[in-house]
Write a protein that holds these residues in place. Structure first.
Motif, PDB file in Angstrom:
ATOM      1  N   UNK A  86      13.933   1.015 -13.538  1.00  0.00           N
ATOM      2  CA  UNK A  86      13.271   2.093 -12.798  1.00  0.00           C
ATOM      3  C   UNK A  86      12.465   1.531 -11.622  1.00  0.00           C
ATOM      4  N   UNK A  87      11.787   0.417 -11.860  1.00  0.00           N
ATOM      5  CA  UNK A  87      11.011  -0.213 -10.782  1.00  0.00           C
ATOM      6  C   UNK A  87      11.924  -0.619  -9.627  1.00  0.00           C
ATOM      7  N   UNK A  88      13.094  -1.178  -9.967  1.00  0.00           N
ATOM      8  CA  UNK A  88      14.046  -1.600  -8.937  1.00  0.00           C
ATOM      9  C   UNK A  88      14.544  -0.397  -8.150  1.00  0.00           C
ATOM     10  N   UNK A  89      14.783   0.698  -8.842  1.00  0.00           N
ATOM     11  CA  UNK A  89      15.268   1.910  -8.179  1.00  0.00           C
ATOM     12  C   UNK A  89      14.205   2.459  -7.227  1.00  0.00           C
ATOM     13  N   UNK A  90      12.955   2.465  -7.681  1.00  0.00           N
ATOM     14  CA  UNK A  90      11.856   2.938  -6.824  1.00  0.00           C
ATOM     15  C   UNK A  90      11.741   2.048  -5.588  1.00  0.00           C
ATOM     16  N   UNK A 142      14.074   0.360  -4.119  1.00  0.00           N
ATOM     17  CA  UNK A 142      15.181   0.652  -3.214  1.00  0.00           C
ATOM     18  C   UNK A 142      14.929   1.925  -2.415  1.00  0.00           C
ATOM     19  N   UNK A 143      14.350   2.919  -3.083  1.00  0.00           N
ATOM     20  CA  UNK A 143      14.031   4.173  -2.386  1.00  0.00           C
ATOM     21  C   UNK A 143      13.012   3.931  -1.283  1.00  0.00           C
ATOM     22  N   UNK A 144      11.975   3.163  -1.604  1.00  0.00           N
ATOM     23  CA  UNK A 144      10.943   2.853  -0.614  1.00  0.00           C
ATOM     24  C   UNK A 144      11.539   2.057   0.547  1.00  0.00           C
ATOM     25  N   UNK A 145      12.376   1.063   0.221  1.00  0.00           N
ATOM     26  CA  UNK A 145      12.996   0.237   1.255  1.00  0.00           C
ATOM     27  C   UNK A 145      13.869   1.079   2.178  1.00  0.00           C
ATOM     28  N   UNK A 146      14.690   1.945   1.591  1.00  0.00           N
ATOM     29  CA  UNK A 146      15.582   2.777   2.401  1.00  0.00           C
ATOM     30  C   UNK A 146      14.787   3.714   3.304  1.00  0.00           C
ATOM     31  N   UNK A 147      13.694   4.258   2.752  1.00  0.00           N
ATOM     32  CA  UNK A 147      12.880   5.184   3.551  1.00  0.00           C
ATOM     33  C   UNK A 147      12.257   4.447   4.743  1.00  0.00           C
ATOM     34  N   UNK A 148      11.741   3.229   4.504  1.00  0.00           N
ATOM     35  CA  UNK A 148      11.091   2.472   5.573  1.00  0.00           C
ATOM     36  C   UNK A 148      12.098   2.044   6.639  1.00  0.00           C
ATOM     37  N   UNK A 149      13.315   1.703   6.216  1.00  0.00           N
ATOM     38  CA  UNK A 149      14.335   1.329   7.191  1.00  0.00           C
ATOM     39  C   UNK A 149      14.713   2.507   8.080  1.00  0.00           C
ATOM     40  N   UNK A 150      14.716   3.698   7.513  1.00  0.00           N
ATOM     41  CA  UNK A 150      15.059   4.885   8.287  1.00  0.00           C
ATOM     42  C   UNK A 150      13.871   5.397   9.109  1.00  0.00           C
ATOM     43  N   UNK A 151      12.654   5.064   8.668  1.00  0.00           N
ATOM     44  CA  UNK A 151      11.445   5.552   9.341  1.00  0.00           C
ATOM     45  C   UNK A 151      10.468   4.397   9.572  1.00  0.00           C
ATOM     46  N   UNK A 152      10.844   3.406  10.377  1.00  0.00           N
ATOM     47  CA  UNK A 152       9.981   2.230  10.558  1.00  0.00           C
ATOM     48  C   UNK A 152       8.635   2.555  11.193  1.00  0.00           C
ATOM     49  N   UNK A 186       0.829  -1.194   0.000  1.00  0.00           N
ATOM     50  CA  UNK A 186       0.000   0.000   0.000  1.00  0.00           C
ATOM     51  C   UNK A 186       0.864   1.245   0.000  1.00  0.00           C
ATOM     52  N   UNK A 187       1.932   1.247   0.806  1.00  0.00           N
ATOM     53  CA  UNK A 187       2.822   2.401   0.877  1.00  0.00           C
ATOM     54  C   UNK A 187       3.459   2.661  -0.479  1.00  0.00           C
ATOM     55  N   UNK A 188       3.923   1.573  -1.108  1.00  0.00           N
ATOM     56  CA  UNK A 188       4.548   1.736  -2.413  1.00  0.00           C
ATOM     57  C   UNK A 188       3.574   2.259  -3.448  1.00  0.00           C
ATOM     58  N   UNK A 189       2.351   1.749  -3.394  1.00  0.00           N
ATOM     59  CA  UNK A 189       1.334   2.204  -4.354  1.00  0.00           C
ATOM     60  C   UNK A 189       1.022   3.677  -4.153  1.00  0.00           C
ATOM     61  N   UNK A 190       0.893   4.086  -2.894  1.00  0.00           N
ATOM     62  CA  UNK A 190       0.610   5.486  -2.603  1.00  0.00           C
ATOM     63  C   UNK A 190       1.765   6.382  -3.015  1.00  0.00           C
ATOM     64  N   UNK A 191       2.989   5.842  -2.893  1.00  0.00           N
ATOM     65  CA  UNK A 191       4.164   6.647  -3.195  1.00  0.00           C
ATOM     66  C   UNK A 191       4.320   6.911  -4.684  1.00  0.00           C
ATOM     67  N   UNK A 192       4.038   5.905  -5.506  1.00  0.00           N
ATOM     68  CA  UNK A 192       4.314   6.062  -6.936  1.00  0.00           C
ATOM     69  C   UNK A 192       3.071   6.428  -7.735  1.00  0.00           C
ATOM     70  N   UNK A 193       1.874   6.187  -7.175  1.00  0.00           N
ATOM     71  CA  UNK A 193       0.654   6.381  -7.960  1.00  0.00           C
ATOM     72  C   UNK A 193       0.487   7.801  -8.478  1.00  0.00           C
ATOM     73  N   UNK A 194       0.640   8.849  -7.642  1.00  0.00           N
ATOM     74  CA  UNK A 194       0.423  10.203  -8.147  1.00  0.00           C
ATOM     75  C   UNK A 194       1.339  10.548  -9.310  1.00  0.00           C
ATOM     76  N   UNK A 195       2.632  10.207  -9.192  1.00  0.00           N
ATOM     77  CA  UNK A 195       3.562  10.527 -10.269  1.00  0.00           C
ATOM     78  C   UNK A 195       3.226   9.748 -11.529  1.00  0.00           C
ATOM     79  N   UNK A 196       2.872   8.488 -11.357  1.00  0.00           N
ATOM     80  CA  UNK A 196       2.550   7.658 -12.515  1.00  0.00           C
ATOM     81  C   UNK A 196       1.309   8.178 -13.221  1.00  0.00           C
ATOM     82  N   UNK A 197       0.316   8.582 -12.429  1.00  0.00           N
ATOM     83  CA  UNK A 197      -0.912   9.086 -13.025  1.00  0.00           C
ATOM     84  C   UNK A 197      -0.655  10.407 -13.744  1.00  0.00           C
ATOM     85  N   UNK A 198       0.187  11.256 -13.127  1.00  0.00           N
ATOM     86  CA  UNK A 198       0.434  12.583 -13.694  1.00  0.00           C
ATOM     87  C   UNK A 198       1.169  12.477 -15.025  1.00  0.00           C
TER      88      UNK A 198
END
Length: 259
Positions: free
Chosen positions: A35-39, A41-51, A14-26
């Motif tokens: 690109x999917x792998x990079x996204x 990694x960004x989500x994973x790094x953010x969650x590790x820093x902000x559990x 759900x977090x990943x969908x919310x994170x990429x959906x607005x940009x993808x729709x726009x």
């Protein structure tokens, strides 16, 4: 705080969908694998820093799931209202012409149903305008099915308070309740046992049990007891005061929750 693996995976999705959906729709973009792998990694790094974000996402997920279930159940209650309230094989306790009806799905081997019994009895004693519909929902094994078969057949011979007294005696039984115990109580109360056995094997009784099970499935009931009042499903032995409150609310505004 510990979360189940399933909830965590759902939350991350759900977090990943919310994170990429607005940009993808726009941009109406289609991401390639890199690109999917990079996204990811960004989500994973953010969650590790902000559990702590996971707790917020899981809370939102559970809220949405609960709201969706409540909406679906309310719709199912509307569709099945006549069967819920007026099926001829249901037990009716209290005032048959009461202004508010509380429906309970129960299993004779359900410990929580035994606990809720005193709440239902108190409601009936204190509220002369309450109508209670009791529906056999034997989900706890073959013994429960046999007890329900006997109880439904007993309804052909006992009515009113005597039928409710039978229900109470069977439900108050300590230990496992099966057909033998249900029949013993019936015999104690003067039921014609030959007729009882015949009624237990009738197509009408089998159809009644099947109808109750189908109703429970349609309402997405996951256990017993389950109470239905108005268009609201209340799972579990919630206690006397919450039940009394929803009865008062339905009487006051037509809904389980007023305001």
């Amino acid at each position: 705080m510990r979360f189940s693996l399933l909830k965590t995976c759902q939350a991350v999705a759900l977090f990943g969908a919310l994170a990429v959906a607005p940009a993808a729709q726009a941009q109406n973009a289609v991401f390639n694998e890199q690109q999917k792998q990079a996204i990811g990694e960004v989500v994973r790094e953010y969650l590790l820093k902000n559990p702590e974000v996971l707790a917020e996402v899981i809370s939102e997920l559970e809220k949405r799931q609960a709201e969706a279930q409540q909406t679906a159940q309310a719709s199912a209650v509307k569709e099945t209202k006549q069967t819920l309230l007026n099926a001829p094989h249901s037990y009716v306790a209290g005032n048959p012409s009461g202004d508010v009806t509380l429906v309970e799905f129960f299993d004779y081997n359900c410990g929580y149903c035994k606990k809720a019994l005193s709440d239902v009895q108190t409601l009936l004693k204190s509220d002369p305008k309450l109508r209670v519909v009791l529906k056999d929902f034997p989900v706890l094994g073959p013994d429960s099915v046999e007890a329900s078969r006997v109880a439904l057949a007993v309804k052909n011979q006992l009515q009113g308070q005597k039928l409710f007294d039978y229900h109470v005696k069977v439900l108050e039984t300590r230990g496992r309740v099966g057909g033998e115990r249900a029949m013993a109580v019936a015999k104690e109360m003067g039921v014609d046992m030959a007729k009882l056995q015949k009624d237990m094997d009738s197509p009408e009784l089998r159809a009644a049990l099947q109808e109750n099970m189908a109703l429970g499935d349609k309402l997405n009931l996951t256990g017993t007891p389950a109470f239905i009042i108005g268009e609201t499903v209340i799972p579990g032995a919630v206690g006397l005061e919450p039940l009394k409150q929803v009865v008062d609310n339905v009487r006051s505004c037509g809904k389980a929750t007023c305001g």
